[in-house]
Design a protein around this motif. Structure first.
Motif, PDB file in Angstrom:
ATOM      1  N   THR A 115       0.834  -1.193   0.000  1.00  0.00           N
ATOM      2  CA  THR A 115       0.000   0.000   0.000  1.00  0.00           C
ATOM      3  C   THR A 115       0.871   1.246   0.000  1.00  0.00           C
ATOM      4  OG1 THR A 115      -0.105   0.180   2.408  1.00  0.00           O
ATOM      5  CG2 THR A 115      -1.815  -1.142   1.341  1.00  0.00           C
ATOM      6  N   PHE A 116       0.252   2.373  -0.300  1.00  0.00           N
ATOM      7  CA  PHE A 116       0.835   3.677  -0.034  1.00  0.00           C
ATOM      8  C   PHE A 116      -0.307   4.646   0.207  1.00  0.00           C
ATOM      9  CE2 PHE A 116       0.308   3.911  -4.623  1.00  0.00           C
ATOM     10  CZ  PHE A 116      -0.118   5.215  -4.839  1.00  0.00           C
ATOM     11  N   VAL A 117       0.006   5.747   0.889  1.00  0.00           N
ATOM     12  CA  VAL A 117      -1.013   6.726   1.273  1.00  0.00           C
ATOM     13  C   VAL A 117      -0.620   8.099   0.742  1.00  0.00           C
ATOM     14  CG1 VAL A 117      -2.150   7.873   3.218  1.00  0.00           C
ATOM     15  CG2 VAL A 117      -1.619   5.441   3.348  1.00  0.00           C
ATOM     16  N   ILE A 118      -1.575   8.760   0.129  1.00  0.00           N
ATOM     17  CA  ILE A 118      -1.409  10.162  -0.242  1.00  0.00           C
ATOM     18  C   ILE A 118      -1.915  10.960   0.961  1.00  0.00           C
ATOM     19  CG2 ILE A 118      -2.020  11.974  -1.863  1.00  0.00           C
ATOM     20  CD1 ILE A 118      -2.707   9.650  -3.858  1.00  0.00           C
ATOM     21  N   PRO A 119      -1.035  11.685   1.656  1.00  0.00           N
ATOM     22  CA  PRO A 119      -1.425  12.303   2.928  1.00  0.00           C
ATOM     23  C   PRO A 119      -2.533  13.346   2.779  1.00  0.00           C
ATOM     24  CG  PRO A 119       0.930  12.593   2.489  1.00  0.00           C
ATOM     25  CD  PRO A 119       0.341  11.962   1.292  1.00  0.00           C
ATOM     26  N   ALA A 120      -3.391  13.413   3.781  1.00  0.00           N
ATOM     27  CA  ALA A 120      -4.509  14.358   3.783  1.00  0.00           C
ATOM     28  C   ALA A 120      -4.015  15.806   3.822  1.00  0.00           C
ATOM     29  CB  ALA A 120      -5.427  14.072   4.971  1.00  0.00           C
ATOM     30  N   GLN A 121      -2.811  16.036   4.333  1.00  0.00           N
ATOM     31  CA  GLN A 121      -2.298  17.402   4.441  1.00  0.00           C
ATOM     32  C   GLN A 121      -2.093  18.058   3.075  1.00  0.00           C
ATOM     33  OE1 GLN A 121      -0.918  14.757   5.924  1.00  0.00           O
ATOM     34  NE2 GLN A 121      -1.036  15.134   8.117  1.00  0.00           N
ATOM     35  N   VAL A 122      -1.826  17.270   2.030  1.00  0.00           N
ATOM     36  CA  VAL A 122      -1.586  17.846   0.709  1.00  0.00           C
ATOM     37  C   VAL A 122      -2.862  17.961  -0.118  1.00  0.00           C
ATOM     38  CG1 VAL A 122       0.785  17.018   0.655  1.00  0.00           C
ATOM     39  CG2 VAL A 122      -1.013  15.623  -0.363  1.00  0.00           C
ATOM     40  N   LEU A 123      -3.969  17.450   0.400  1.00  0.00           N
ATOM     41  CA  LEU A 123      -5.230  17.457  -0.323  1.00  0.00           C
ATOM     42  C   LEU A 123      -6.123  18.600   0.144  1.00  0.00           C
ATOM     43  CD1 LEU A 123      -5.923  13.639  -0.117  1.00  0.00           C
ATOM     44  CD2 LEU A 123      -5.087  14.886  -2.098  1.00  0.00           C
ATOM     45  N   LYS A 124      -6.804  19.215  -0.782  1.00  0.00           N
ATOM     46  CA  LYS A 124      -7.794  20.251  -0.483  1.00  0.00           C
ATOM     47  C   LYS A 124      -9.168  19.701  -0.861  1.00  0.00           C
ATOM     48  CE  LYS A 124      -4.640  23.372   0.399  1.00  0.00           C
ATOM     49  NZ  LYS A 124      -4.121  23.358   1.711  1.00  0.00           N
ATOM     50  N   VAL A 125     -10.192  20.190  -0.221  1.00  0.00           N
ATOM     51  CA  VAL A 125     -11.550  19.738  -0.491  1.00  0.00           C
ATOM     52  C   VAL A 125     -11.890  20.010  -1.956  1.00  0.00           C
ATOM     53  CG1 VAL A 125     -13.979  20.104   0.069  1.00  0.00           C
ATOM     54  CG2 VAL A 125     -12.269  20.109   1.885  1.00  0.00           C
ATOM     55  N   GLY A 126     -12.412  18.986  -2.638  1.00  0.00           N
ATOM     56  CA  GLY A 126     -12.810  19.155  -4.033  1.00  0.00           C
ATOM     57  C   GLY A 126     -12.655  17.887  -4.840  1.00  0.00           C
ATOM     58  N   ASP A 140       3.356  -1.956 -18.770  1.00  0.00           N
ATOM     59  CA  ASP A 140       2.755  -0.748 -18.202  1.00  0.00           C
ATOM     60  C   ASP A 140       1.262  -0.946 -17.981  1.00  0.00           C
ATOM     61  OD1 ASP A 140       5.154   0.643 -18.255  1.00  0.00           O
ATOM     62  OD2 ASP A 140       4.818   1.386 -20.285  1.00  0.00           O
ATOM     63  N   TYR A 141       0.774  -0.378 -16.886  1.00  0.00           N
ATOM     64  CA  TYR A 141      -0.640  -0.434 -16.527  1.00  0.00           C
ATOM     65  C   TYR A 141      -1.073   0.964 -16.093  1.00  0.00           C
ATOM     66  CZ  TYR A 141       0.191  -5.463 -16.203  1.00  0.00           C
ATOM     67  OH  TYR A 141       0.541  -6.755 -16.468  1.00  0.00           O
ATOM     68  N   ARG A 142      -2.359   1.228 -16.263  1.00  0.00           N
ATOM     69  CA  ARG A 142      -2.874   2.531 -15.819  1.00  0.00           C
ATOM     70  C   ARG A 142      -4.354   2.403 -15.491  1.00  0.00           C
ATOM     71  NH1 ARG A 142      -2.659   8.380 -18.809  1.00  0.00           N
ATOM     72  NH2 ARG A 142      -4.488   9.219 -17.790  1.00  0.00           N
ATOM     73  N   MET A 143      -4.739   3.038 -14.381  1.00  0.00           N
ATOM     74  CA  MET A 143      -6.146   3.133 -14.003  1.00  0.00           C
ATOM     75  C   MET A 143      -6.428   4.572 -13.596  1.00  0.00           C
ATOM     76  SD  MET A 143      -6.925  -0.366 -11.943  1.00  0.00           S
ATOM     77  CE  MET A 143      -8.677  -0.238 -12.191  1.00  0.00           C
ATOM     78  N   ASP A 144      -7.604   5.058 -13.955  1.00  0.00           N
ATOM     79  CA  ASP A 144      -8.032   6.400 -13.586  1.00  0.00           C
ATOM     80  C   ASP A 144      -9.232   6.297 -12.661  1.00  0.00           C
ATOM     81  OD1 ASP A 144      -6.091   7.218 -15.334  1.00  0.00           O
ATOM     82  OD2 ASP A 144      -7.452   7.966 -16.865  1.00  0.00           O
ATOM     83  N   TYR A 145      -9.203   7.100 -11.613  1.00  0.00           N
ATOM     84  CA  TYR A 145     -10.305   7.136 -10.650  1.00  0.00           C
ATOM     85  C   TYR A 145     -10.748   8.591 -10.478  1.00  0.00           C
ATOM     86  CZ  TYR A 145      -8.366   2.616  -9.096  1.00  0.00           C
ATOM     87  OH  TYR A 145      -7.887   1.334  -9.037  1.00  0.00           O
ATOM     88  N   ASP A 146     -12.044   8.799 -10.334  1.00  0.00           N
ATOM     89  CA  ASP A 146     -12.560  10.117  -9.952  1.00  0.00           C
ATOM     90  C   ASP A 146     -12.691  10.113  -8.429  1.00  0.00           C
ATOM     91  OD1 ASP A 146     -12.796  11.123 -12.543  1.00  0.00           O
ATOM     92  OD2 ASP A 146     -14.724  10.145 -12.817  1.00  0.00           O
ATOM     93  N   VAL A 147     -12.041  11.076  -7.794  1.00  0.00           N
ATOM     94  CA  VAL A 147     -11.988  11.148  -6.332  1.00  0.00           C
ATOM     95  C   VAL A 147     -12.603  12.459  -5.871  1.00  0.00           C
ATOM     96  CG1 VAL A 147     -10.467  11.165  -4.332  1.00  0.00           C
ATOM     97  CG2 VAL A 147      -9.887   9.748  -6.303  1.00  0.00           C
ATOM     98  N   ILE A 148     -13.483  12.392  -4.919  1.00  0.00           N
ATOM     99  CA  ILE A 148     -14.034  13.593  -4.291  1.00  0.00           C
ATOM    100  C   ILE A 148     -13.512  13.613  -2.863  1.00  0.00           C
ATOM    101  CG2 ILE A 148     -16.117  14.816  -3.580  1.00  0.00           C
ATOM    102  CD1 ILE A 148     -17.575  13.351  -5.872  1.00  0.00           C
ATOM    103  N   TRP A 149     -12.595  14.525  -2.583  1.00  0.00           N
ATOM    104  CA  TRP A 149     -12.014  14.625  -1.252  1.00  0.00           C
ATOM    105  C   TRP A 149     -12.854  15.582  -0.428  1.00  0.00           C
ATOM    106  CZ3 TRP A 149      -9.059  11.888   1.664  1.00  0.00           C
ATOM    107  CH2 TRP A 149      -8.528  12.438   2.814  1.00  0.00           C
ATOM    108  N   LYS A 150     -13.291  15.096   0.738  1.00  0.00           N
ATOM    109  CA  LYS A 150     -14.165  15.918   1.591  1.00  0.00           C
ATOM    110  C   LYS A 150     -13.459  16.315   2.848  1.00  0.00           C
ATOM    111  CE  LYS A 150     -18.274  13.821  -0.220  1.00  0.00           C
ATOM    112  NZ  LYS A 150     -19.454  13.088  -0.011  1.00  0.00           N
TER     113      LYS A 150
END
Length: 150
Positions: A115-126, A140-150
């Motif tokens: 696993t790895f974590v993208i820290p909440a401190q670098v994320l803004k709501v949106g 090579d592999y690639r996946m795209d996700y739509d993320v809504i950070w609250k």
């Protein structure tokens, strides 16, 4: 109504047009949002897009796919158990469509539990688009996700 002339009609039509334009400005504020291109090198990346299509197809064909979850600490990405730092390199891009200054692009190392974590401190709501790219055994592999950070 005796004194109504064509000049009055022109003034009323002009006033109605001005009211219409002003109502568009105030009732539909989404038109005022900043929308920027996702990348500065748009045309060069467009030419390489077949590689992206192939990487997405390979990722879609996988039995076990990486998954993301939102936690208080940030966005956690979990890879299947057969992924590790010796056979896999991982990069991600978090694109914010309304402000490119909030974009995050990084190469990461997987932890012992894949696993790895993208820290909440670098994320803004949106809203973000998470582009997860990895290479496993020279594919090579690639996946795209739509993320809504609250």
């Amino acid at each position: 109504m005796k004194n109504f002339s064509w000049g009055h009609g022109v003034v009323i039509a002009l006033f109605a047009f001005i009211v219409f334009i002003l109502s568009m400005l105030f009732l539909f504020p989404n038109g005022q949002k900043n929308s920027e291109m996702v990348t500065d090198n748009y045309y060069e990346e467009e030419l390489k897009y077949q590689d992206v299509i192939d990487a997405k197809k390979r990722a879609d064909d996988l039995q076990e796919k990486p998954a993301y979850s939102q936690e208080k600490s940030g966005i956690k990405i979990t890879f299947p158990k057969d992924y590790n730092n010796t056979n896999t390199t991982v990069k991600f891009v978090l694109n914010r469509t309304d402000d490119q200054n909030l974009d995050i692009k990084k190469s990461v190392q997987l932890s012992a539990d894949q696993t790895f974590v993208i820290p909440a401190q670098v994320l803004k709501v949106g809203n973000y688009t998470l582009r997860l790219m990895w290479t496993k055994d020279k594919a090579d592999y690639r996946m795209d996700y739509d993320v809504i950070w609250k």
